[in-house]
Design a protein around this motif. Structure first.
Motif, PDB file in Angstrom:
ATOM      1  N   ASP A   9      -1.861  49.498  24.420  1.00 20.51           N
ATOM      2  CA  ASP A   9      -1.831  48.162  25.032  1.00 20.51           C
ATOM      3  C   ASP A   9      -1.662  47.081  23.968  1.00 20.51           C
ATOM      4  O   ASP A   9      -0.927  46.103  24.170  1.00 20.51           O
ATOM      5  CB  ASP A   9      -3.115  47.913  25.824  1.00 20.51           C
ATOM      6  CG  ASP A   9      -3.228  48.800  27.059  1.00 20.51           C
ATOM      7  OD1 ASP A   9      -2.202  49.368  27.482  1.00 20.51           O
ATOM      8  OD2 ASP A   9      -4.356  48.932  27.585  1.00 20.51           O
ATOM      9  N   ALA A  10      -2.358  47.260  22.855  1.00 17.15           N
ATOM     10  CA  ALA A  10      -2.278  46.268  21.781  1.00 17.15           C
ATOM     11  C   ALA A  10      -0.862  46.216  21.199  1.00 17.15           C
ATOM     12  O   ALA A  10      -0.332  45.138  20.921  1.00 17.15           O
ATOM     13  CB  ALA A  10      -3.289  46.594  20.680  1.00 17.15           C
ATOM     14  N   LYS A  11      -0.243  47.371  21.030  1.00 13.71           N
ATOM     15  CA  LYS A  11       1.117  47.408  20.483  1.00 13.71           C
ATOM     16  C   LYS A  11       2.097  46.723  21.432  1.00 13.71           C
ATOM     17  O   LYS A  11       2.966  45.957  20.994  1.00 13.71           O
ATOM     18  CB  LYS A  11       1.549  48.847  20.223  1.00 13.71           C
ATOM     19  CG  LYS A  11       2.979  48.963  19.702  1.00 13.71           C
ATOM     20  CD  LYS A  11       3.340  50.385  19.306  1.00 13.71           C
ATOM     21  CE  LYS A  11       2.714  50.763  17.988  1.00 13.71           C
ATOM     22  NZ  LYS A  11       3.267  52.044  17.456  1.00 13.71           N
ATOM     23  N   ALA A  12       1.952  46.977  22.724  1.00 12.92           N
ATOM     24  CA  ALA A  12       2.832  46.339  23.711  1.00 12.92           C
ATOM     25  C   ALA A  12       2.666  44.823  23.668  1.00 12.92           C
ATOM     26  O   ALA A  12       3.650  44.071  23.770  1.00 12.92           O
ATOM     27  CB  ALA A  12       2.528  46.874  25.104  1.00 12.92           C
ATOM     28  N   ALA A  13       1.420  44.372  23.512  1.00 13.23           N
ATOM     29  CA  ALA A  13       1.157  42.936  23.464  1.00 13.23           C
ATOM     30  C   ALA A  13       1.740  42.306  22.202  1.00 13.23           C
ATOM     31  O   ALA A  13       2.307  41.208  22.246  1.00 13.23           O
ATOM     32  CB  ALA A  13      -0.350  42.684  23.534  1.00 13.23           C
ATOM     33  N   VAL A  14       1.615  43.003  21.072  1.00 12.30           N
ATOM     34  CA  VAL A  14       2.159  42.488  19.809  1.00 12.30           C
ATOM     35  C   VAL A  14       3.677  42.348  19.901  1.00 12.30           C
ATOM     36  O   VAL A  14       4.251  41.348  19.471  1.00 12.30           O
ATOM     37  CB  VAL A  14       1.768  43.417  18.642  1.00 12.30           C
ATOM     38  CG1 VAL A  14       2.574  43.070  17.389  1.00 12.30           C
ATOM     39  CG2 VAL A  14       0.278  43.312  18.347  1.00 12.30           C
ATOM     40  N   ILE A  15       4.329  43.349  20.474  1.00 11.99           N
ATOM     41  CA  ILE A  15       5.789  43.307  20.621  1.00 11.99           C
ATOM     42  C   ILE A  15       6.196  42.158  21.537  1.00 11.99           C
ATOM     43  O   ILE A  15       7.107  41.386  21.230  1.00 11.99           O
ATOM     44  CB  ILE A  15       6.307  44.653  21.172  1.00 11.99           C
ATOM     45  CG1 ILE A  15       6.088  45.763  20.144  1.00 11.99           C
ATOM     46  CG2 ILE A  15       7.778  44.549  21.545  1.00 11.99           C
ATOM     47  CD1 ILE A  15       6.395  47.154  20.647  1.00 11.99           C
ATOM     48  N   LYS A  16       5.512  42.033  22.662  1.00  9.37           N
ATOM     49  CA  LYS A  16       5.837  40.986  23.638  1.00  9.37           C
ATOM     50  C   LYS A  16       5.584  39.586  23.069  1.00  9.37           C
ATOM     51  O   LYS A  16       6.439  38.698  23.173  1.00  9.37           O
ATOM     52  CB  LYS A  16       5.002  41.187  24.902  1.00  9.37           C
ATOM     53  CG  LYS A  16       5.178  40.105  25.969  1.00  9.37           C
ATOM     54  CD  LYS A  16       4.340  40.425  27.191  1.00  9.37           C
ATOM     55  CE  LYS A  16       4.456  39.328  28.263  1.00  9.37           C
ATOM     56  NZ  LYS A  16       3.867  38.049  27.799  1.00  9.37           N
ATOM     57  N   ASP A  17       4.410  39.389  22.470  1.00  4.15           N
ATOM     58  CA  ASP A  17       4.032  38.058  22.001  1.00  4.15           C
ATOM     59  C   ASP A  17       4.879  37.581  20.828  1.00  4.15           C
ATOM     60  O   ASP A  17       5.113  36.376  20.674  1.00  4.15           O
ATOM     61  CB  ASP A  17       2.555  38.039  21.576  1.00  4.15           C
ATOM     62  CG  ASP A  17       1.610  38.185  22.756  1.00  4.15           C
ATOM     63  OD1 ASP A  17       2.052  37.960  23.900  1.00  4.15           O
ATOM     64  OD2 ASP A  17       0.433  38.523  22.531  1.00  4.15           O
ATOM     65  N   ASN A  18       5.342  38.499  19.990  1.00  2.00           N
ATOM     66  CA  ASN A  18       6.041  38.103  18.775  1.00  2.00           C
ATOM     67  C   ASN A  18       7.554  38.215  18.860  1.00  2.00           C
ATOM     68  O   ASN A  18       8.251  37.900  17.881  1.00  2.00           O
ATOM     69  CB  ASN A  18       5.517  38.926  17.597  1.00  2.00           C
ATOM     70  CG  ASN A  18       4.087  38.576  17.248  1.00  2.00           C
ATOM     71  OD1 ASN A  18       3.816  37.555  16.636  1.00  2.00           O
ATOM     72  ND2 ASN A  18       3.149  39.429  17.651  1.00  2.00           N
ATOM     73  N   SER A  19       8.064  38.637  19.990  1.00  2.00           N
ATOM     74  CA  SER A  19       9.512  38.671  20.201  1.00  2.00           C
ATOM     75  C   SER A  19       9.953  37.322  20.764  1.00  2.00           C
ATOM     76  O   SER A  19       9.476  36.891  21.821  1.00  2.00           O
ATOM     77  CB  SER A  19       9.886  39.805  21.160  1.00  2.00           C
ATOM     78  OG  SER A  19       9.625  41.065  20.578  1.00  2.00           O
ATOM     79  N   VAL A  20      10.802  36.655  20.046  1.00  2.00           N
ATOM     80  CA  VAL A  20      11.301  35.342  20.462  1.00  2.00           C
ATOM     81  C   VAL A  20      12.825  35.390  20.452  1.00  2.00           C
ATOM     82  O   VAL A  20      13.420  36.336  19.918  1.00  2.00           O
ATOM     83  CB  VAL A  20      10.793  34.230  19.505  1.00  2.00           C
ATOM     84  CG1 VAL A  20       9.281  34.126  19.557  1.00  2.00           C
ATOM     85  CG2 VAL A  20      11.247  34.492  18.078  1.00  2.00           C
ATOM     86  N   PRO A  21      13.492  34.396  21.058  1.00  2.00           N
ATOM     87  CA  PRO A  21      14.953  34.394  21.061  1.00  2.00           C
ATOM     88  C   PRO A  21      15.532  34.569  19.660  1.00  2.00           C
ATOM     89  O   PRO A  21      15.189  33.833  18.740  1.00  2.00           O
ATOM     90  CB  PRO A  21      15.284  33.013  21.641  1.00  2.00           C
ATOM     91  CG  PRO A  21      14.129  32.705  22.540  1.00  2.00           C
ATOM     92  CD  PRO A  21      12.932  33.265  21.834  1.00  2.00           C
TER      93      PRO A  21
END
Length: 222
Positions: free
Chosen positions: A125-137
């Motif tokens: 869950d933490a890895k998914a959140a890190v990927i989602k939160d830090n992926s920007v355009p």
């Protein structure tokens, strides 16, 4: 009979004197000497390694902080405030209500085994959140780029530092959220990366509180 009473009195007085002397030496003199030496030689560490910003103490360089948004109605876990660099997950023993500035995690690990399904799910869950939160355009985080300290808490749950890799992973998001250039934010990370102790002990680290204070100052200069 009188001799017995006299001897008892002498023993009691000797014991009382010993107690008074030991109390004075170990309970008063020794603590004052140690405190005096500590204040003279390394006052910063003796006073809790305090970090100041705008003339006020905002934390300690030895204890991590949370950078979260206020709880929304119905929420039990706050969302991270993504304009700030985030520290390690705080999966310690719980939180307290003593510190009013942030939810301070009690010192202690989860004690979950390496093959624990709960731990594996937390990491996933933490890895998914890190990927989602830090992926920007224009910048997408890959699963292989997420370092271990981004998805696991420290043994104490109070780690104030993150790895340079985790700090750099957050650079694009920080730049986007604060209207800064990637180069500006990367420079902040580089300037606040501490090398190995004595050049060979431990790993390079970035103190999150110190980095966020520098970030705040940089944003204020825009």
């Amino acid at each position: 009979m009188n001799n017995s009473v006299t001897n008892t009195a002498r023993l009691l007085w000797a014991g009382l004197r010993a107690l008074l002397v030991l109390t004075l030496v170990t309970g008063v003199i020794y603590p004052l000497v140690v405190t005096g030496i500590a204040q003279a030689v390394f006052p910063g560490k003796a006073n809790g390694s305090e970090i100041k910003a705008d003339g006020k103490v905002v934390g300690s360089s030895l204890i991590g902080q949370s950078y979260n948004l206020p709880l929304k109605k119905g929420q039990t876990t706050p969302d991270p405030d993504l304009k700030w660099f985030q520290g390690r997950p705080q999966n310690g023993l719980g939180s307290n209500s003593v510190n009013t500035q942030y939810s301070l995690i009690l010192s202690g690990a989860t004690n979950l085994s390496a093959d624990s399904k709960v731990l594996l799910q937390q990491v996933k869950d933490a890895k998914a959140a890190v990927i989602k939160d830090n992926s920007v355009p224009g910048y997408t985080v890959k699963a292989s780029e997420v370092p271990a300290d981004a998805v696991t808490s420290s043994g104490s749950g109070l780690d104030p530092d993150i790895s340079p890799a985790y700090a750099e992973l957050q650079v694009h998001r920080i730049a986007e959220k604060n209207g800064l250039s990637v180069a500006q934010v990367q420079k902040l990370v580089d300037e606040h990366t501490d090398g190995r102790t004595l050049g060979f002990i431990g790993e390079p680290t970035v103190n999150v509180l110190e980095l966020n204070i520098a970030l705040k100052d940089l944003v204020a200069k825009k």
